[in-house]
Design a protein around this motif. Sequence first.
Motif, mmCIF file in Angstrom:
data_model
loop_
_atom_site.group_PDB
_atom_site.id
_atom_site.type_symbol
_atom_site.label_atom_id
_atom_site.label_comp_id
_atom_site.label_asym_id
_atom_site.label_seq_id
_atom_site.Cartn_x
_atom_site.Cartn_y
_atom_site.Cartn_z
ATOM 1 N N ARG A 9 -38.136 8.553 31.431
ATOM 2 C CA ARG A 9 -38.011 7.232 30.829
ATOM 3 C C ARG A 9 -39.292 6.430 31.014
ATOM 4 N NH1 ARG A 9 -33.304 2.850 32.068
ATOM 5 N NH2 ARG A 9 -33.436 1.847 30.058
ATOM 6 N N ASN A 10 -39.867 5.941 29.915
ATOM 7 C CA ASN A 10 -41.085 5.124 29.908
ATOM 8 C C ASN A 10 -42.245 5.781 30.636
ATOM 9 O OD1 ASN A 10 -39.758 3.134 28.478
ATOM 10 N ND2 ASN A 10 -39.081 2.096 30.321
ATOM 11 N N ALA A 11 -42.314 7.098 30.620
ATOM 12 C CA ALA A 11 -43.394 7.798 31.303
ATOM 13 C C ALA A 11 -44.521 8.081 30.324
ATOM 14 C CB ALA A 11 -42.881 9.101 31.897
ATOM 15 N N GLY A 12 -45.715 8.095 30.811
ATOM 16 C CA GLY A 12 -46.866 8.449 30.004
ATOM 17 C C GLY A 12 -47.640 7.233 29.536
ATOM 18 N N ALA A 13 -48.944 7.426 29.430
ATOM 19 C CA ALA A 13 -49.839 6.327 29.053
ATOM 20 C C ALA A 13 -49.534 5.813 27.647
ATOM 21 C CB ALA A 13 -51.286 6.791 29.155
ATOM 22 N N ARG A 14 -49.184 6.688 26.739
ATOM 23 C CA ARG A 14 -48.917 6.258 25.356
ATOM 24 C C ARG A 14 -47.731 5.306 25.298
ATOM 25 N NH1 ARG A 14 -50.328 6.962 20.324
ATOM 26 N NH2 ARG A 14 -48.813 7.240 18.671
ATOM 27 N N THR A 15 -46.695 5.591 26.029
ATOM 28 C CA THR A 15 -45.511 4.731 26.047
ATOM 29 C C THR A 15 -45.798 3.414 26.756
ATOM 30 O OG1 THR A 15 -44.104 6.692 26.093
ATOM 31 C CG2 THR A 15 -43.091 4.635 26.736
ATOM 32 N N VAL A 16 -46.503 3.504 27.886
ATOM 33 C CA VAL A 16 -46.746 2.322 28.698
ATOM 34 C C VAL A 16 -47.705 1.347 28.006
ATOM 35 C CG1 VAL A 16 -47.687 1.550 30.909
ATOM 36 C CG2 VAL A 16 -46.229 3.548 30.819
ATOM 37 N N THR A 17 -48.675 1.884 27.264
ATOM 38 C CA THR A 17 -49.662 1.018 26.610
ATOM 39 C C THR A 17 -49.261 0.628 25.189
ATOM 40 O OG1 THR A 17 -50.924 2.947 25.881
ATOM 41 C CG2 THR A 17 -51.571 1.931 27.982
ATOM 42 N N TYR A 18 -48.040 0.912 24.806
ATOM 43 C CA TYR A 18 -47.567 0.572 23.454
ATOM 44 C C TYR A 18 -47.687 -0.929 23.182
ATOM 45 C CZ TYR A 18 -44.420 -0.029 19.495
ATOM 46 O OH TYR A 18 -43.892 -0.368 18.285
ATOM 47 N N GLY A 19 -47.318 -1.754 24.143
ATOM 48 C CA GLY A 19 -47.400 -3.204 23.963
ATOM 49 C C GLY A 19 -48.823 -3.674 23.735
ATOM 50 N N ILE A 20 -49.782 -3.055 24.430
ATOM 51 C CA ILE A 20 -51.191 -3.426 24.258
ATOM 52 C C ILE A 20 -51.656 -3.036 22.855
ATOM 53 C CG2 ILE A 20 -53.545 -2.964 25.043
ATOM 54 C CD1 ILE A 20 -52.395 -2.555 27.846
ATOM 55 N N ARG A 21 -51.308 -1.831 22.432
ATOM 56 C CA ARG A 21 -51.703 -1.389 21.079
ATOM 57 C C ARG A 21 -51.092 -2.293 20.017
ATOM 58 N NH1 ARG A 21 -50.098 3.456 23.064
ATOM 59 N NH2 ARG A 21 -48.519 3.729 21.473
ATOM 60 N N LEU A 22 -49.838 -2.646 20.204
ATOM 61 C CA LEU A 22 -49.163 -3.520 19.243
ATOM 62 C C LEU A 22 -49.819 -4.905 19.217
ATOM 63 C CD1 LEU A 22 -46.754 -3.247 17.343
ATOM 64 C CD2 LEU A 22 -45.327 -4.200 19.115
ATOM 65 N N ALA A 23 -50.164 -5.447 20.382
ATOM 66 C CA ALA A 23 -50.829 -6.753 20.442
ATOM 67 C C ALA A 23 -52.218 -6.689 19.810
ATOM 68 C CB ALA A 23 -50.918 -7.224 21.888
ATOM 69 N N ASN A 24 -52.925 -5.565 19.993
ATOM 70 C CA ASN A 24 -54.239 -5.407 19.350
ATOM 71 C C ASN A 24 -54.117 -5.371 17.836
ATOM 72 O OD1 ASN A 24 -56.270 -5.430 21.304
ATOM 73 N ND2 ASN A 24 -55.764 -3.361 21.966
ATOM 74 N N ILE A 25 -53.102 -4.702 17.347
ATOM 75 C CA ILE A 25 -52.871 -4.683 15.897
ATOM 76 C C ILE A 25 -52.549 -6.087 15.399
ATOM 77 C CG2 ILE A 25 -51.297 -3.845 14.093
ATOM 78 C CD1 ILE A 25 -51.138 -1.204 15.727
ATOM 79 N N GLY A 26 -51.740 -6.821 16.151
ATOM 80 C CA GLY A 26 -51.433 -8.208 15.794
ATOM 81 C C GLY A 26 -52.676 -9.078 15.775
ATOM 82 N N ARG A 27 -53.585 -8.842 16.729
ATOM 83 C CA ARG A 27 -54.849 -9.593 16.765
ATOM 84 C C ARG A 27 -55.704 -9.262 15.548
ATOM 85 N NH1 ARG A 27 -59.698 -8.168 18.286
ATOM 86 N NH2 ARG A 27 -58.930 -6.302 19.304
ATOM 87 N N GLN A 28 -55.762 -7.980 15.180
ATOM 88 C CA GLN A 28 -56.536 -7.585 14.005
ATOM 89 C C GLN A 28 -55.957 -8.197 12.732
ATOM 90 O OE1 GLN A 28 -56.473 -3.328 14.238
ATOM 91 N NE2 GLN A 28 -58.033 -3.232 15.842
ATOM 92 N N ILE A 29 -54.631 -8.255 12.653
ATOM 93 C CA ILE A 29 -53.977 -8.877 11.497
ATOM 94 C C ILE A 29 -54.311 -10.356 11.442
ATOM 95 C CG2 ILE A 29 -51.725 -9.547 10.554
ATOM 96 C CD1 ILE A 29 -50.690 -6.800 11.516
ATOM 97 N N ALA A 30 -54.244 -11.039 12.599
ATOM 98 C CA ALA A 30 -54.560 -12.471 12.638
ATOM 99 C C ALA A 30 -56.014 -12.714 12.251
ATOM 100 C CB ALA A 30 -54.272 -13.034 14.025
#
Length: 170
Positions: free
Chosen positions: A107-128
């Motif tokens: 459950r919630n193991a791995g860098a890809r899962t843990v950094t999902y929020g950061i990737r999503l926030a970066n995409i939101g920043r790029q959209i803004a």
Amino acid sequence: ELQATLVNPTIAAEQVKEQRAIFEATFTGSASLRKWDQPFMSALSGLQGTQGEQDALSAGVRQPLLSGGTASFNLTDTLVETNATNSISNPRNDPSSQFSFTQPLLRNAGARTVTYGIRLANIGRQIADAQTKLAVISILSNLDRAYWLVYATQKELEVRKQQYKLAQIQ
């Protein structure tokens, strides 16, 4: 309208910082005081009791890991004072340290899962950022069109004035 649009990239950048803050270390600390008074009945001397006090101080650090786990280190110092006659050392100091590492297996193991929020926030920043650039370009485009419309109207007015003067001369 432009001022309100310029705030969006700042908000998006703060959301990225917030997501990255998940991986910042946290310091922990605690202090406790425990007192006791334990009466007991002795066949030889009657009612007796032991009193004591235990002070404990603890400090540590907890570091979330990119793998989804956490590593933590704690130092604890305990001081025990008692009036018990069978106590070997009084007061007694008990320092201790503890290291722990926890890692979820599924459950919630791995860098890809843990950094999902950061990737999503970066995409939101790029959209803004893109929406802000679009708004600025749109405003500049409207301003450019208005300028050239005024320029064309002025030139047309000059031409009409010249035509009017020529018409009066003839």
